[in-house]
Scaffold this motif. Structure first.
Motif, PDB file in Angstrom:
ATOM      1  N   HIS A   6      47.056  41.949  37.754  1.00  0.00           N
ATOM      2  CA  HIS A   6      48.458  41.679  38.025  1.00  0.00           C
ATOM      3  C   HIS A   6      48.549  40.515  38.983  1.00  0.00           C
ATOM      4  CE1 HIS A   6      49.537  45.487  36.166  1.00  0.00           C
ATOM      5  NE2 HIS A   6      48.569  46.031  36.853  1.00  0.00           N
ATOM      6  N   HIS A   9      52.206  40.550  42.770  1.00  0.00           N
ATOM      7  CA  HIS A   9      52.218  41.727  43.612  1.00  0.00           C
ATOM      8  C   HIS A   9      52.840  41.362  44.949  1.00  0.00           C
ATOM      9  CE1 HIS A   9      48.245  39.846  43.973  1.00  0.00           C
ATOM     10  NE2 HIS A   9      48.249  40.230  45.215  1.00  0.00           N
ATOM     11  N   CYS A 120      45.560  45.400  41.731  1.00  0.00           N
ATOM     12  CA  CYS A 120      46.428  44.216  41.814  1.00  0.00           C
ATOM     13  C   CYS A 120      45.732  42.925  41.408  1.00  0.00           C
ATOM     14  CB  CYS A 120      47.011  44.078  43.217  1.00  0.00           C
ATOM     15  SG  CYS A 120      45.800  43.614  44.472  1.00  0.00           S
ATOM     16  N   CYS A 160      46.264  48.599  48.155  1.00  0.00           N
ATOM     17  CA  CYS A 160      46.421  49.443  46.965  1.00  0.00           C
ATOM     18  C   CYS A 160      45.860  50.850  47.158  1.00  0.00           C
ATOM     19  CB  CYS A 160      45.785  48.772  45.761  1.00  0.00           C
ATOM     20  SG  CYS A 160      46.654  47.266  45.256  1.00  0.00           S
TER      21      CYS A 160
END
Length: 166
Positions: A6, A9, A120, A160
Motif C-alpha cells: 500500500h 498510508h 503498509c 502497523c
C-alpha cells in the motif's frame, strides 16, 4: 505468505527521507565522484525520496507524468535507476522489483538490512554491520559465496503493529 503493498498510508516510515536531504547527499556524492546529477536523475531521486514505499520504474514514470506532464521512456528511467544504484544513491528491493532512495553514507560492499512492512509496504534501512561477520561465517562454512550484500526482512512496522497469528 501474503504480502500487500500500500503506497497510500497515513504514517511516516523510517525510509522516507526528506527529498531535500537526499538531494544534498546526492549532490555531495556526485561532486566527490565527478558524476553529473542531471535534471532527470534529480527528479527520479526526488520521487524515490518522497515515497514511503519502494517504487518501480513504471510507478516513477506515472509520478513524473503527474508532476511534470511528461512521460519519460521506460529505458530512460531504467538508465537513471542504474546510475543511482551505481552511485550508491538508491537501493533495489529485489523482492518487490522496486527502488528506494538512500541518504546513508555507506560503501557498496557494506551489508544493508531492509525491514519491509507486510501491511503498509514501507521500508526501513539499517546497517548490517553487527551481523556481517556471522553471515560471512555461515556462508563460508557452507562453501557459499554471496553475490548480494542485502538482507530483506518481512514483518510489521511499529505503526502497523505485530503480525496477526492465524
Amino acid at each position: 505468505m501474503l504480502r500487500t503493498r500500500h503506497h497510500d498510508h497515513d504514517h511516516a516510515c523510517e525510509h522516507g527521507h526528506p527529498p531535500v536531504d537526499v538531494l544534498k547527499v546526492a549532490e555531495a556524492r556526485c561532486a566527490e565522484r565527478k558524476l553529473k546529477l542531471t535534471p532527470i536523475r534529480r527528479e527520479v531521486l526526488s520521487h524515490l525520496a518522497a515515497s514511503p514505499a519502494p517504487m518501480g520504474a513504471y510507478d516513477l514514470i506515472e509520478k513524473m507524468h503527474h508532476s511534470s506532464g511528461r512521460r519519460p521512456a521506460p529505458i530512460s528511467v531504467y538508465r537513471v535507476l542504474d546510475f543511482l544504484l551505481e552511485a550508491g544513491l538508491a537501493h533495489r528491493i529485489e523482492s518487490r522489483n522496486a527502488y528506494v532512495a538512500c541518504a546513508h553514507r555507506h560503501d557498496g560492499p557494506d551489508l544493508v538490512v531492509f525491514m519491509i512492512c507486510d501491511a503498509c509496504g514501507c521500508v526501513s534501512e539499517a546497517s548490517g554491520a553487527p551481523v556481517e561477520k556471522d553471515l560471512a561465517a555461515i556462508a563460508g562454512a557452507a562453501g557459499f559465496t554471496a553475490a548480494s550484500r542485502v538482507v530483506e526482512m518481512f514483518g510489521r512496522c511499529a505503526h502497523c503493529g505485530p503480525t496477526e497469528k492465524t
